[in-house]
Design a protein around this motif. Sequence first.
Motif, short mmCIF file in Angstrom:
data_model
loop_
_atom_site.label_atom_id
_atom_site.label_comp_id
_atom_site.label_asym_id
_atom_site.label_seq_id
_atom_site.Cartn_x
_atom_site.Cartn_y
_atom_site.Cartn_z
N ALA A 113 0.87 -1.17 0.00
CA ALA A 113 0.00 0.00 0.00
C ALA A 113 0.91 1.23 0.00
O ALA A 113 2.08 1.13 0.37
CB ALA A 113 -0.88 0.00 1.23
N ALA A 114 0.38 2.35 -0.41
CA ALA A 114 1.22 3.56 -0.43
C ALA A 114 0.44 4.80 -0.05
O ALA A 114 -0.76 4.89 -0.27
CB ALA A 114 1.82 3.75 -1.82
N TYR A 115 1.17 5.71 0.55
CA TYR A 115 0.68 7.05 0.87
C TYR A 115 1.54 8.06 0.16
O TYR A 115 2.75 7.85 0.01
CB TYR A 115 0.84 7.32 2.38
N ARG A 116 0.95 9.16 -0.25
CA ARG A 116 1.74 10.30 -0.71
C ARG A 116 1.39 11.48 0.17
O ARG A 116 0.21 11.70 0.46
CB ARG A 116 1.39 10.65 -2.15
N MET A 117 2.44 12.21 0.61
CA MET A 117 2.21 13.31 1.53
C MET A 117 2.84 14.60 1.00
O MET A 117 3.91 14.58 0.39
CB MET A 117 2.86 13.03 2.90
N THR A 118 2.17 15.71 1.27
CA THR A 118 2.76 17.03 1.06
C THR A 118 2.74 17.76 2.40
O THR A 118 1.71 17.75 3.09
CB THR A 118 1.95 17.84 0.02
N TYR A 119 3.87 18.32 2.78
CA TYR A 119 3.95 19.07 4.03
C TYR A 119 4.35 20.50 3.72
O TYR A 119 5.20 20.74 2.88
CB TYR A 119 5.03 18.48 4.95
N ARG A 160 5.50 3.37 1.85
CA ARG A 160 4.86 2.16 1.33
C ARG A 160 5.01 1.05 2.33
O ARG A 160 6.02 0.98 3.03
CB ARG A 160 5.54 1.69 0.04
N SER A 161 4.04 0.16 2.38
CA SER A 161 4.20 -1.02 3.22
C SER A 161 3.28 -2.14 2.74
O SER A 161 2.19 -1.87 2.22
CB SER A 161 3.88 -0.70 4.68
#
Length: 380
Positions: free
Chosen positions: A178-184, A250-251
């Motif tokens: 699974a994956a995440y995309r982040m903007t900070y 991702r994990s």
Amino acid sequence: MVNAERLKRFFLDLVQIDSHSREEKDVADYIKARLEPLGAVVSMDDAAEKIGGNCGNLLVRVSGSLNNQVEPLLFCAHMDTVVPGKGVRPVEEDGIIRSSGDTILGSDDKSGIAAILEMLHILKENEIPHGELEILFTVAEEIGLFGARNFDTGVLKSKRGYFLDTENVSEIGMAAPAAYRMTYRVFGKEAHAGLAPEKGISAIVLASKAIVNMPLGRIDDETTANIGFIEGGQASNIITPQVTLRGEARSHSDEKLEKQVQLMREAFQDVVNSTSIEVDGKEYKARFEESSSREYKSFYVPESSPTYQLVANAGREIGLDMKKEISGGGSDANIFNERGIESVIVGTGMQDVHTVKEHIKFDDIVNCTNLIVNMIKMHH
Ligand SMILES: [Zn+2]
């Protein structure tokens, strides 16, 4: 049984049709023109409007003499390519097809499309008994699985899917993360670096501290994380008020993924919470904003499942040394698994994809075609 000349024609034609993401229409027209004469029923969904492209997902239904006697099967390939993929001029040498060096080849995923086209021709001309086949050609896979996301899986009868979209024909992609995309966005306070540094909070320093304090890289055998983009600042004499960062995690475990994203968030929180200054009796606090979205869920199809076993057995029967493969990235198969259609990824022989060195051994496309034909023969 494979008509090598025809298969090669399909492949070479397809790679020479431009189809960057959202511009797949000419490939869809090519597929339609090859499959309608075989009696296949071809339809296109409304994904084009939803994603701002010139083409929707193309669904092809093929009936066989065993319709309603065996479970329908889904086969899938994506029609789009990455850039630079316009004006591909394929070159063949010693059985290997590559681009002329200034573009990708587009074997990702046109080798999958070619194998499916040839497979359907083989079934027809050899009158091979088979159940209903649902073939889906998706759009905009490469830029975020947009075709698959916008496809209504409710129209499918298949409970099992095969995605022709990985490298080695002898490897079965049965797990993907699974994956995440982040903007900070990190906010400090602007000040002149020479005249009044005590009146500023450097967003660059805040971001740096946060990055140092967060776990990144390979976290464990299932999880990875990265900050891959950082932008901010105007001049060396200005204390930078804002920095933007983008990262991903991702994990293979959805739980570990949530935890990783939380740890990255906390690293920013901790540093901004502990940073404030007082200027002329007024307090200024550092702060940060995050926008993150889960791209897709992980999947895991056990080797004991019939979905896996069909590819493994069909491959072994034609002399391939089949083994499992755990993917490091997401693909359309993540979306379909999430929606309850158990799916694995099948190799086509594509190599060095997403580079101008991309190439494929033609014999591998032949093997891939034989593999999927054999799967359909064995699925009774
Ligand atoms: Zn692909």
